[in-house]
Motif scaffolding. Structure first.
Motif, PDB file in Angstrom:
ATOM      1  N   MET A   1       0.842  -1.203   0.000  1.00 37.89           N
ATOM      2  CA  MET A   1       0.000   0.000   0.000  1.00 37.89           C
ATOM      3  C   MET A   1       0.876   1.251   0.000  1.00 37.89           C
ATOM      4  SD  MET A   1      -2.639   1.347   2.930  1.00 37.89           S
ATOM      5  CE  MET A   1      -3.755  -0.041   2.791  1.00 37.89           C
TER       6      MET A   1
ATOM      7  N   ILE B   1      -2.478   7.280  -2.041  1.00 40.37           N
ATOM      8  CA  ILE B   1      -3.872   7.323  -1.591  1.00 40.37           C
ATOM      9  C   ILE B   1      -4.220   8.719  -1.079  1.00 40.37           C
ATOM     10  CG2 ILE B   1      -5.513   6.406   0.125  1.00 40.37           C
ATOM     11  CD1 ILE B   1      -3.890   3.746  -0.061  1.00 40.37           C
TER      12      ILE B   1
ATOM     13  N   LYS C   1      -1.970   2.681   7.729  1.00 43.06           N
ATOM     14  CA  LYS C   1      -2.085   1.667   6.677  1.00 43.06           C
ATOM     15  C   LYS C   1      -3.096   0.588   7.045  1.00 43.06           C
ATOM     16  CE  LYS C   1       2.498   1.970   4.518  1.00 43.06           C
ATOM     17  NZ  LYS C   1       3.764   1.265   4.251  1.00 43.06           N
TER      18      LYS C   1
ATOM     19  N   ILE D   1      -6.588   2.023   6.775  1.00 42.63           N
ATOM     20  CA  ILE D   1      -6.998   2.236   5.385  1.00 42.63           C
ATOM     21  C   ILE D   1      -7.242   0.898   4.683  1.00 42.63           C
ATOM     22  CG2 ILE D   1      -6.204   3.116   3.143  1.00 42.63           C
ATOM     23  CD1 ILE D   1      -4.918   5.444   4.788  1.00 42.63           C
ATOM     24  N   ALA D   2      -6.531  -0.140   5.079  1.00 43.00           N
ATOM     25  CA  ALA D   2      -6.801  -1.477   4.526  1.00 43.00           C
ATOM     26  C   ALA D   2      -8.238  -1.887   4.838  1.00 43.00           C
ATOM     27  CB  ALA D   2      -5.813  -2.487   5.084  1.00 43.00           C
TER      28      ALA D   2
ATOM     29  N   GLU E   1     -10.694   0.257   2.772  1.00 44.41           N
ATOM     30  CA  GLU E   1     -10.833  -0.221   1.388  1.00 44.41           C
ATOM     31  C   GLU E   1     -11.810  -1.387   1.308  1.00 44.41           C
ATOM     32  OE1 GLU E   1      -9.811   1.379  -1.048  1.00 44.41           O
ATOM     33  OE2 GLU E   1      -8.044   2.530  -0.462  1.00 44.41           O
TER      34      GLU E   1
ATOM     35  N   ARG F   1     -15.415   0.237   2.119  1.00 43.94           N
ATOM     36  CA  ARG F   1     -15.709   1.542   1.507  1.00 43.94           C
ATOM     37  C   ARG F   1     -17.166   1.631   1.017  1.00 43.94           C
ATOM     38  NH1 ARG F   1     -12.951   5.514  -2.007  1.00 43.94           N
ATOM     39  NH2 ARG F   1     -10.946   4.477  -1.703  1.00 43.94           N
TER      40      ARG F   1
ATOM     41  N   LEU G   1     -12.095   8.799   4.979  1.00 40.35           N
ATOM     42  CA  LEU G   1     -10.685   8.604   4.628  1.00 40.35           C
ATOM     43  C   LEU G   1      -9.848   9.784   5.113  1.00 40.35           C
ATOM     44  CD1 LEU G   1      -8.500   6.917   3.298  1.00 40.35           C
ATOM     45  CD2 LEU G   1      -9.133   7.926   1.086  1.00 40.35           C
TER      46      LEU G   1
END
Length: 207
Positions: free
Chosen positions: A1, A6, A46, A49-50, A53, A56, A66
């Motif tokens: 990532m 991002i 990270k 955000i994983a 994703e 989402r 985000l």
């Protein structure tokens, strides 16, 4: 990532110029890379955000959530009680009037990561769960996490830290649920409670 990619894509989509994005990324990276940050760092972002994703599509306002992830621990000091408020204020301060984001949602979302309580806005519940997902890791990873937290609080001796940490953990167990979304409860609640109970027993066995 690639966090920078991002971040840059998000800020570009909401109206920042390339030069602004580059400077703001450097500021963000510097904040999360301080030597005092053993857990609340870029790796934590990270991991959040994983999860973002993955889920989402469940969010009504993905850009706001985000953005909130990136800034929710921007200000972090183990000895302060207002980190989330200061982070929320900073996040709003960098958003000009023409930026197309729900600023109130961002402010409320970041502040909600302090208490981790059920919120009437479901997007905020998702953010809280992304933040707490670490509690449901396999034991070896969870152990690394609480050792990192101890390092962040190293200014406090054990006789202060251990009862304080145990009290904070027991607060999670006293709530009906640790996680705020049905999805996370069904997947992670049991594991998180087992990890927390185990850490409490370690804290209290070495007084």
């Amino acid at each position: 990532m690639n966090l920078e990619e991002i971040y840059s894509e998000l800020l570009s989509n909401i109206g920042f110029s390339a030069n602004e994005i580059q400077q703001k990324w450097l500021d963000l990276e510097k904040a999360y890379s301080k030597k005092s940050r053993h857990y609340h760092n870029l790796t934590h972002l990270k991991e959040m955000i994983a999860n973002f994703e993955i889920y989402r599509d469940k969010l009504q306002s993905p850009n706001e959530i985000l953005f909130s992830i990136f800034y929710h621990d921007f200000v972090y000091s183990a000895s302060k009680k207002d980190n989330e408020l200061k982070s929320a204020e900073f996040a709003l301060a960098i958003l000009s009037k023409n930026i197309n984001l729900n600023k109130q949602l961002i402010f409320d979302a970041i502040c909600a990561t302090q208490q981790h309580q059920q919120n009437e806005i479901e997007d905020i519940n998702w953010l809280i769960d992304f933040d707490l997902k670490i509690l449901a890791k396999d034991w070896e990873d969870y152990k690394i996490y609480f050792e990192q937290i101890r390092k962040e609080y190293r200014i406090y001796p054990d006789f202060l830290y251990k009862p304080g940490r145990a009290k904070a953990l027991k607060h999670f167990l006293e709530n009906e649920f640790i996680f705020q979304t049905d999805e996370f409860r069904s997947l992670h609640e049991e594991k998180a409670r087992a990890n927390i109970e185990k850490e409490i027993s370690i804290l209290e066995s070495k007084k």
